[in-house]
Design a protein around this motif. Structure first.
Motif, PDB file in Angstrom:
ATOM      1  N   PRO A   1       0.830  -1.217   0.000  1.00 16.25           N
ATOM      2  CA  PRO A   1       0.000   0.000   0.000  1.00 16.25           C
ATOM      3  C   PRO A   1       0.860   1.262   0.000  1.00 16.25           C
ATOM      4  O   PRO A   1       0.829   2.041   0.945  1.00 16.25           O
ATOM      5  CB  PRO A   1      -0.776  -0.139   1.319  1.00 16.25           C
ATOM      6  N   ASN A   2       1.617   1.468  -1.044  1.00 20.04           N
ATOM      7  CA  ASN A   2       2.604   2.559  -1.001  1.00 20.04           C
ATOM      8  C   ASN A   2       2.541   3.521  -2.189  1.00 20.04           C
ATOM      9  O   ASN A   2       3.519   4.200  -2.472  1.00 20.04           O
ATOM     10  CB  ASN A   2       4.014   1.980  -0.878  1.00 20.04           C
ATOM     11  N   VAL A   3       1.412   3.576  -2.875  1.00 19.54           N
ATOM     12  CA  VAL A   3       1.354   4.419  -4.071  1.00 19.54           C
ATOM     13  C   VAL A   3       1.693   5.870  -3.722  1.00 19.54           C
ATOM     14  O   VAL A   3       1.110   6.456  -2.811  1.00 19.54           O
ATOM     15  CB  VAL A   3      -0.036   4.319  -4.733  1.00 19.54           C
ATOM     16  N   ASP A   4       2.656   6.420  -4.447  1.00 19.57           N
ATOM     17  CA  ASP A   4       3.131   7.803  -4.291  1.00 19.57           C
ATOM     18  C   ASP A   4       3.812   8.069  -2.946  1.00 19.57           C
ATOM     19  O   ASP A   4       4.088   9.221  -2.606  1.00 19.57           O
ATOM     20  CB  ASP A   4       2.001   8.820  -4.516  1.00 19.57           C
TER      21      ASP A   4
ATOM     22  N   HIS B   1      14.863   0.563   3.990  1.00 18.31           N
ATOM     23  CA  HIS B   1      15.165   1.601   4.979  1.00 18.31           C
ATOM     24  C   HIS B   1      13.886   2.333   5.407  1.00 18.31           C
ATOM     25  O   HIS B   1      13.728   2.692   6.571  1.00 18.31           O
ATOM     26  CB  HIS B   1      16.160   2.585   4.357  1.00 18.31           C
ATOM     27  N   PHE B   2      12.991   2.548   4.449  1.00 12.47           N
ATOM     28  CA  PHE B   2      11.762   3.293   4.749  1.00 12.47           C
ATOM     29  C   PHE B   2      10.540   2.372   4.825  1.00 12.47           C
ATOM     30  O   PHE B   2       9.417   2.821   4.638  1.00 12.47           O
ATOM     31  CB  PHE B   2      11.531   4.385   3.705  1.00 12.47           C
ATOM     32  N   ALA B   3      10.785   1.095   5.099  1.00 11.31           N
ATOM     33  CA  ALA B   3       9.695   0.113   5.020  1.00 11.31           C
ATOM     34  C   ALA B   3       8.568   0.372   6.026  1.00 11.31           C
ATOM     35  O   ALA B   3       7.402   0.105   5.740  1.00 11.31           O
ATOM     36  CB  ALA B   3      10.262  -1.288   5.221  1.00 11.31           C
ATOM     37  N   ASP B   4       8.899   0.890   7.173  1.00 12.02           N
ATOM     38  CA  ASP B   4       7.908   1.049   8.240  1.00 12.02           C
ATOM     39  C   ASP B   4       6.703   1.859   7.751  1.00 12.02           C
ATOM     40  O   ASP B   4       6.835   3.020   7.381  1.00 12.02           O
ATOM     41  CB  ASP B   4       8.576   1.754   9.430  1.00 12.02           C
ATOM     42  N   PRO B   5       5.518   1.243   7.728  1.00  6.52           N
ATOM     43  CA  PRO B   5       4.339   1.931   7.173  1.00  6.52           C
ATOM     44  C   PRO B   5       4.017   3.231   7.908  1.00  6.52           C
ATOM     45  O   PRO B   5       3.573   4.198   7.274  1.00  6.52           O
ATOM     46  CB  PRO B   5       3.194   0.924   7.362  1.00  6.52           C
ATOM     47  N   ASP B   6       4.243   3.258   9.209  1.00 10.50           N
ATOM     48  CA  ASP B   6       3.937   4.487   9.945  1.00 10.50           C
ATOM     49  C   ASP B   6       4.872   5.614   9.533  1.00 10.50           C
ATOM     50  O   ASP B   6       4.468   6.768   9.388  1.00 10.50           O
ATOM     51  CB  ASP B   6       4.040   4.246  11.450  1.00 10.50           C
ATOM     52  N   LYS B   7       6.130   5.243   9.345  1.00 13.78           N
ATOM     53  CA  LYS B   7       7.115   6.232   8.919  1.00 13.78           C
ATOM     54  C   LYS B   7       6.739   6.767   7.523  1.00 13.78           C
ATOM     55  O   LYS B   7       6.770   7.973   7.274  1.00 13.78           O
ATOM     56  CB  LYS B   7       8.498   5.563   8.875  1.00 13.78           C
ATOM     57  N   GLN B   8       6.352   5.854   6.648  1.00 19.35           N
ATOM     58  CA  GLN B   8       5.979   6.267   5.285  1.00 19.35           C
ATOM     59  C   GLN B   8       4.795   7.225   5.312  1.00 19.35           C
ATOM     60  O   GLN B   8       4.745   8.207   4.586  1.00 19.35           O
ATOM     61  CB  GLN B   8       5.605   5.046   4.431  1.00 19.35           C
ATOM     62  N   LYS B   9       3.839   6.878   6.178  1.00 19.77           N
ATOM     63  CA  LYS B   9       2.648   7.708   6.284  1.00 19.77           C
ATOM     64  C   LYS B   9       3.015   9.086   6.820  1.00 19.77           C
ATOM     65  O   LYS B   9       2.517  10.107   6.353  1.00 19.77           O
ATOM     66  CB  LYS B   9       1.677   7.024   7.248  1.00 19.77           C
ATOM     67  N   GLU B  10       3.907   9.104   7.777  1.00 15.25           N
ATOM     68  CA  GLU B  10       4.325  10.372   8.368  1.00 15.25           C
ATOM     69  C   GLU B  10       4.996  11.255   7.306  1.00 15.25           C
ATOM     70  O   GLU B  10       4.747  12.460   7.235  1.00 15.25           O
ATOM     71  CB  GLU B  10       5.298  10.103   9.523  1.00 15.25           C
ATOM     72  N   ILE B  11       5.820  10.650   6.496  1.00 14.95           N
ATOM     73  CA  ILE B  11       6.526  11.426   5.462  1.00 14.95           C
ATOM     74  C   ILE B  11       5.556  11.880   4.374  1.00 14.95           C
ATOM     75  O   ILE B  11       5.674  12.977   3.837  1.00 14.95           O
ATOM     76  CB  ILE B  11       7.676  10.590   4.862  1.00 14.95           C
ATOM     77  N   GLY B  12       4.595  11.044   4.069  1.00 12.26           N
ATOM     78  CA  GLY B  12       3.585  11.421   3.074  1.00 12.26           C
ATOM     79  C   GLY B  12       4.094  11.286   1.650  1.00 12.26           C
ATOM     80  O   GLY B  12       5.070  10.600   1.374  1.00 12.26           O
ATOM     81  N   GLU B  13       3.420  11.990   0.741  1.00  9.43           N
ATOM     82  CA  GLU B  13       3.767  11.842  -0.675  1.00  9.43           C
ATOM     83  C   GLU B  13       5.159  12.373  -0.959  1.00  9.43           C
ATOM     84  O   GLU B  13       5.478  13.519  -0.630  1.00  9.43           O
ATOM     85  CB  GLU B  13       2.736  12.587  -1.547  1.00  9.43           C
ATOM     86  N   LEU B  14       5.947  11.506  -1.543  1.00 11.45           N
ATOM     87  CA  LEU B  14       7.322  11.891  -1.859  1.00 11.45           C
ATOM     88  C   LEU B  14       7.850  10.908  -2.893  1.00 11.45           C
ATOM     89  O   LEU B  14       7.766   9.699  -2.707  1.00 11.45           O
ATOM     90  CB  LEU B  14       8.178  11.833  -0.588  1.00 11.45           C
ATOM     91  N   SER B  15       8.386  11.452  -3.998  1.00 10.19           N
ATOM     92  CA  SER B  15       8.867  10.553  -5.039  1.00 10.19           C
ATOM     93  C   SER B  15      10.388  10.471  -5.041  1.00 10.19           C
ATOM     94  O   SER B  15      11.073  11.486  -4.973  1.00 10.19           O
ATOM     95  CB  SER B  15       8.384  11.033  -6.407  1.00 10.19           C
ATOM     96  N   ILE B  16      10.875   9.232  -5.100  1.00  8.18           N
ATOM     97  CA  ILE B  16      12.305   8.993  -5.304  1.00  8.18           C
ATOM     98  C   ILE B  16      12.445   8.321  -6.659  1.00  8.18           C
ATOM     99  O   ILE B  16      11.698   7.394  -6.969  1.00  8.18           O
ATOM    100  CB  ILE B  16      12.897   8.084  -4.205  1.00  8.18           C
TER     101      ILE B  16
END
Ligand code: SF4
Lengths: 166, 555, 106
Positions: free
Chosen positions: B404-407, B438-453
């Motif tokens: 569940p990581n779109v965008d 490195h950024f796998a943690d879903p909570d961390k991803q949610k906190e960072i929000g939309e960001l493209s690498i």
């Protein structure tokens, strides 16, 4: 050099002359840069060899006096000559258009579609790619998605025209 | 989907036979490698780092389940059981043998597919919005226009030997989801004041060594004139584009060197001659193509799905998937569902044959037989009932396709890099995998929000790193791999090229450097701000300062 | 890729098989897919012989892109000094199940 058109190999009716004093009465080919002198010299028929980076308009004053225009292809991958030929035909050029350079057989139908009548290739290429390969290349793709590239009865049939008819 | 007629089929078949003859003539020495190379490239065949590679066209990203199953079959029979979806919405097979490629092309032709013009200095696959035909915000479905362009540009006798490749994108929405300004020509479907639908054209965009933003060349072009106008653009480019230096041969350099006004004047002059020489353009073919895109027979559904709401309440994983991977559909009760090909630690854009078949089955059962490929290297089921999402999610989960990581930050765009690509200067996939973990943690991803690498393995920028929020470019530096980081790029309406943060870093230092960059954002962001919004407000300076600490430490 | 300047010794000759596409190395006789069996040239004469072999094989439509690669000999096995060439002897670094590293347990 191998010269061929859609019917196969053919002799070149044009010759290059040492000096234009030799031109009268002959079918002479010369560089486009000398076109005025060539025409003034009074050859039977005049032909020019032109680089592919000229404007089609540069040819306009001469079109009805040139029996043949050969456009140089410095390499097979430099496709400027295809567009130039197209523009010359659009300007109403009725003479022979020749593509001169190391093209390969798969480009033969493209050259014809863009308005060329014949190609002239170096001997080294012709040694690997004999006339039979050039003629075979004409019949591989018999359809085209473009409308007004086919000239005369030969060449790929336009898919658009076929659809319009059906 | 566009439905091939017999003529479309015949020309593809003939092209396969033509390619087979080219292979034969290469093997018997009639064609030298120098001559064969451009011919094989025009049919998507590269010689890569380990083997040949075949790039198959997926026109404007659209696939039927039958086509996707055929790709799975090819992956298994002629490759190593997987394929790689690219930012041009094509698919690449990494291990075919040259003498088997005609057979592969035959299998593609069986399902109305091909590899025509997926490489080489010609007009490439036309791309569009991955939600085309489904998006709530489109003026019309852009795919008929894209197909119209596809047919016109296919085996074009005049524009097959351009100075360089030529890429066209089409979109029909206000929000640009097709990187319009990063293309040689960007076509935006618009309505004018009189209510007529036509095209707004941008020209001269592109990434690579000299990234440039596409410029507005025509504000409104009546629909019937599109192909004539494209012909004029291509002819001017073919004649005037530089041929002396392959790094300066794209149309963007021509537009840049002579200036937009001079370029436009040349195109308009050529166009007036095109118009004078040709019969009046008509829309018959466009209408025929449009009609062949059979509109799905949507049901009348309620806006809200109780079934989905209840399932979400019971399953937090599903709830997270729903929050991230669904896109608003034009039809009530439907959604467009993105299948992320960015599993944590996976190779971005890769799918196994088994996964392809699973997606094909889902498309057949739940999405009117349609699948889309996005330039972000994901798949989309464009027409899914909200009611069906839980069932689809369950299948995806079993296939490892329900990330569940779109965008989000782990939805990394990544080119093949030096693990496959002969042009690469550094690897890109292993770094994508490292960052994903490195950024796998879903909570961390949610906190960072939309960001493209986006990570490219060389300056060619196939992964669009210039227009990433965080772009990474792999280079060679003193005999080792080194990664330059840019930030602030944007592929959409606020198109922007990223700013370089500083010197290149070894791969091992990249995660920490990105941590620092994100740290600046998290500290400074205002309520609801995304990374790119904070960046626009702050500028690059504080990010550079944070980056410098890492760069200095490894220097 | 044209060899502009000959790399330092020792060198091996790398190419792609024209039909298969696979990376191959000049061996004592013919070609090998396994870098451990590659013929190593330690001087100009041996390197030139390799280059001539590669050029002849290219003319004969057996291989493409033959060029010399400088190596170090580690435990008797030639290992390219440059990471790009090292990857060509092995396979994709994120998929150890694929390529020569898998076929030859490298
Ligand atoms: S960006 Fe470079 S390394 Fe990556 S796929 Fe494109 S050409 Fe290859």
């Amino acid at each position: 050099m191998l010269l061929l058109d859609r019917n196969g190999a053919k002799p070149d009716p044009f010759i290059a002359v040492e000096t234009l004093d030799d031109a009268p009465g002959k079918n002479v080919i010369d560089a486009f840069a000398s076109v005025d002198a060539l025409l003034a010299a009074g050859p039977a028929q005049a032909a020019v060899l032109a680089p592919n980076d000229l404007d089609a308009e540069d040819f306009a004053p001469y079109l009805d006096r040139l029996a043949l225009i050969a456009i140089r292809f410095p390499s097979a991958t430099d496709g400027r000559g295809f567009s130039l030929a197209r523009q010359l035909r659009r300007l109403g050029y009725k003479g022979v258009l020749r593509a001169s350079g190391p093209l390969f057989p798969d480009q033969f139908p493209q050259a014809l579609a863009c308005g060329f009548d014949e190609v002239e290739i170096p001997d080294a290429n012709a040694a690997r790619q004999p006339v039979a390969q050039w003629l075979a290349a004409l019949n591989r793709v018999t359809l085209s998605y473009q409308r007004d590239y086919a000239r005369g009865a030969t060449g790929p049939a336009s898919i658009l025209d076929r659809r319009a008819r059906s | 989907m566009y439905a091939y007629d017999e003529l479309d089929r015949q020309i593809v078949r003939e092209r396969v036979a033509q390619f087979a003859s080219q292979v034969e003539r290469r093997l018997d020495g009639s064609l030298t490698e120098e001559e064969f190379r451009p011919l094989r490239l025009k049919n998507g065949v590269y010689l890569q780092l380990h083997a040949y590679m075949l790039r198959v066209a997926i026109p404007y990203g659209g696939l039927s389940s039958r086509q996707l199953r055929q790709l799975a079959l090819i992956a298994e029979k002629y490759d190593r059981g997987y394929g790689h979806f690219t930012t041009r919405t094509n698919i690449q097979f990494n291990w075919p043998k040259l003498r088997e490629i005609p057979a592969i092309l035959g299998l593609l032709a069986d399902v109305d597919m091909h590899a025509i013009q997926t490489s080489g200095n010609c007009i490439r696959n036309t791309t569009t919005d991955c939600f085309a035909g489904a998006a709530f915000d489109e003026i019309e479905d852009p795919r008929p226009t894209a197909e119209w362009i596809r047919q016109w540009s296919t085996l074009h006798p005049e524009f097959d030997w351009l100075g360089r490749k030529f890429k066209i994108a089409v979109t029909a929405t206000q929000q640009d989801r097709a990187v319009l300004r990063g293309h040689d020509v960007g076509v935006r479907i618009v309505r004018n004041a009189a209510g007529e639908t036509g095209y707004r054209l941008y020209v001269g965009g592109g990434l690579g060594r000299t990234p440039m933003e596409g410029k507005l060349v025509r504000d409104f072009l009546p629909r019937a004139e599109l192909l004539g106008y494209l012909e004029a653009i291509l002819r001017v480019y073919n004649l005037e584009g530089r041929r002396d230096n392959k790094f300066k041969a794209r149309i963007k350099i021509l537009v840049h060197e002579i200036g937009l006004e001079a370029f436009r004047a040349q195109v308009e002059a050529e166009y007036s001659k095109v118009v004078a020489a040709a019969p009046a353009p008509d829309l018959r073919e466009f209408e025929r193509i449009t009609a062949s895109f059979d509109a799905p027979d949507f049901a009348d559904l309620p806006e809200v799905s109780r079934k989905l709401e209840q399932a979400q309440a019971a399953d937090p994983d599903l709830a997270q998937f729903v929050a991230r991977n669904l896109f608003r559909h034009k039809k009530k009760g439907y959604v467009a569902l993105t299948i992320s090909l960015k599993s944590i630690g996976g190779a971005p854009g890769d799918a196994t044959a088994e996964q392809m078949r699973a997606v094909a089955d889902l498309a057949e059962q739940f999405s009117f037989d349609q699948v889309r490929v996005s330039y972000k290297q994901n798949l989309v089921l464009p027409h899914v009932r909200r009611d069906d999402v839980p069932e689809i999610f369950a299948v995806l989960k079993a296939q490892g396709l329900a990330t569940p990581n779109v965008d989000l930050i782990t939805d990394i765009i990544c080119c093949p890099g030096l693990d496959y690509c002969a042009l690469a200067t550094a690897r890109s996939i292993p770094l994508a995998q490292t960052l994903s973990r490195h950024f796998a943690d879903p909570d961390k991803q949610k906190e960072i929000g939309e960001l493209s690498i986006k990570i490219s393995g060389c300056i060619n920028a196939c992964a669009h790193h210039h227009i990433a929020n965080i772009g990474i470019l792999g280079l060679e530096k003193s005999g080792g791999e080194s990664y330059q980081i840019t930030i602030g790029g944007d592929p959409g309406d606020q198109y922007a090229l990223g700013e370089l943060l500083g010197p290149g870093l070894p791969a091992s230092a990249v995660p920490e450097a990105i941590d620092r960059v994100i740290g600046v954002y998290l500290d400074a962001r205002r309520q609801g701000e995304t990374f790119i919004e904070t960046y626009r407000r702050l500028g690059v300076t504080p990010f550079k300062a944070a980056f410098k600490e890492i760069a200095d430490a490894v220097a | 890729m044209a060899v502009v300047k000959r790399p330092p010794f020792p060198v091996i000759l790398v190419a792609n098989d024209l039909v298969e596409g696979e990376v191959i190395f000049a061996a004592e006789h013919g070609w090998t897919r396994d870098v451990r069996a590659a013929r190593v040239a330690n001087d100009a004469e041996a390197a030139q012989a390799l280059e001539q072999f590669g050029a002849a094989q290219a003319r004969a439509c057996k291989v493409v892109d033959a060029y010399l690669v400088d190596v170090e000999i580690e435990a008797g096995v030639p290992v390219p000094r440059h990471y790009r060439e090292r990857l060509r002897t092995l396979g994709p670094s994120h998929r150890l199940d694929l390529g020569k590293q898998a076929d030859f347990h490298l």
